[in-house]
Design a protein around this motif. Structure first.
Motif, short mmCIF file in Angstrom:
data_model
loop_
_atom_site.label_atom_id
_atom_site.label_comp_id
_atom_site.label_asym_id
_atom_site.label_seq_id
_atom_site.Cartn_x
_atom_site.Cartn_y
_atom_site.Cartn_z
N GLY A 1 0.84 -1.20 0.00
CA GLY A 1 0.00 0.00 0.00
C GLY A 1 0.87 1.25 0.00
O GLY A 1 2.09 1.17 0.07
N PRO A 2 0.25 2.43 -0.08
CA PRO A 2 1.00 3.68 -0.17
C PRO A 2 1.91 3.89 1.04
O PRO A 2 1.49 3.70 2.19
CB PRO A 2 -0.09 4.75 -0.22
CG PRO A 2 -1.31 4.04 -0.71
CD PRO A 2 -1.21 2.64 -0.16
N VAL A 3 3.13 4.30 0.77
CA VAL A 3 4.10 4.55 1.85
C VAL A 3 3.71 5.82 2.59
O VAL A 3 3.62 6.90 2.00
CB VAL A 3 5.53 4.68 1.28
CG1 VAL A 3 6.50 5.12 2.38
CG2 VAL A 3 5.97 3.36 0.66
N SER A 4 3.46 5.69 3.89
CA SER A 4 3.13 6.85 4.71
C SER A 4 4.31 7.33 5.54
O SER A 4 4.34 8.48 5.98
CB SER A 4 1.97 6.51 5.67
OG SER A 4 2.33 5.45 6.54
N THR A 5 5.31 6.45 5.73
CA THR A 5 6.46 6.77 6.56
C THR A 5 7.73 6.28 5.87
O THR A 5 7.85 5.11 5.54
CB THR A 5 6.34 6.09 7.94
OG1 THR A 5 5.13 6.52 8.58
CG2 THR A 5 7.52 6.45 8.83
N LEU A 6 8.66 7.21 5.65
CA LEU A 6 9.94 6.87 5.03
C LEU A 6 11.05 7.14 6.02
O LEU A 6 11.16 8.25 6.56
CB LEU A 6 10.15 7.73 3.77
CG LEU A 6 11.54 7.64 3.13
CD1 LEU A 6 11.80 6.22 2.59
CD2 LEU A 6 11.68 8.67 2.02
N ILE A 7 11.87 6.12 6.26
CA ILE A 7 13.06 6.29 7.10
C ILE A 7 14.28 6.14 6.21
O ILE A 7 14.59 5.04 5.75
CB ILE A 7 13.10 5.30 8.28
CG1 ILE A 7 11.91 5.53 9.20
CG2 ILE A 7 14.40 5.47 9.07
CD1 ILE A 7 10.70 4.70 8.89
#
Length: 242
Positions: free
Chosen positions: A74-80
């Motif tokens: 699903g759509p990435v909501s958090t990128l580290i």
């Protein structure tokens, strides 16, 4: 909205701790790696976390990789943005290849990875971007002109991007860890390692889980008013001014 987190450099060391911590809090996590298939497969079996292989310095690979993650989770909501390497040498002996390799992986990846998710975050009016910088991006370090320059650039990238996207519900923050007990630090000669620890006021290396806890906070709804920040976690080794 589902919490989908993507962690670069996410199958070993600090990245693995971050991925585990987010999964334990209910995120669906994708861990990206580049070079060690064996470690990635072991991590996948132990954690059940999806792993993906691509070079974070390659813009096309990042675009295609993020599309694959979003197709599966699903759509990435958090990128580290955690991926990083060292190629240490004093500057007068440093090669162009050593300079470019570190800048490409540690700083260019801020663009390639974030560019691949930012439009989706803006359209959904929500996102969390957490960039892992370093104590040596704040204070510099002998033998790490390339690494220190890249990690200092991460801080500037964070502050500017935070201002551009705050009105769209996207927070952008950086963490500057000190010396943490990971494979990268373990590879340092024992006498050098002892000298590093002697310079840390709390008298020990950091634990990867301690950094992961900070990431989990910045990724949470409770951190909605925190953006453009640089969080220093180094056991008192370097007291940053602002």
């Amino acid at each position: 909205m589902a919490d989908i987190a993507l962690v670069t450099g996410g199958t070993r060391g600090l990245g693995a701790a971050i991925a585990r911590s987010l999964k334990a809090r209910g995120w669906a996590v994708a861990s990206v790696y580049h070079g060690n298939d064996g470690a990635a497969e072991l991590f996948r079996r132990e954690t059940g976390i999806s792993v993906f292989r691509w070079d974070v310095a390659d813009e096309e690979a990042c675009r295609e990789g993020v599309a694959a993650v979003e197709a599966e989770l699903g759509p990435v909501s958090t990128l580290i943005n955690n991926a990083g390497i060292t190629r240490d040498a004093t500057f007068h002996r440093m090669s162009w290849a050593q300079w470019r390799e570190v800048l490409s992986t540690n700083l260019d990846s801020m663009f390639t990875m974030t560019r691949a998710v930012i439009e989706g975050m803006r359209a959904r009016r929500f996102g969390r971007i957490i960039n892992i910088s370093s104590i040596n991006g704040q204070k510099g370090q002998v033998g790490q002109v390339n690494y220190s320059a890249a990690k200092a650039g991460v801080i500037g990238f964070t502050k500017a991007l935070a201002q551009e996207n705050a009105a769209r519900g996207i927070t952008v923050n950086a963490i500057c860890p000190g010396y943490v007990d990971t494979d990268m630090v373990a590879a340092v000669k024992e006498e050098v390692r002892a000298g590093v620890i002697a310079g840390i006021p709390v008298g020990r290396l950091g634990d990867p889980e301690e950094i992961a806890e900070a990431v989990a906070y910045l990724a949470s709804p409770k951190a909605a008013f925190c953006t453009g920040s640089v969080l220093t976690i180094n056991g008192g080794q370097y007291i940053a001014n602002g």
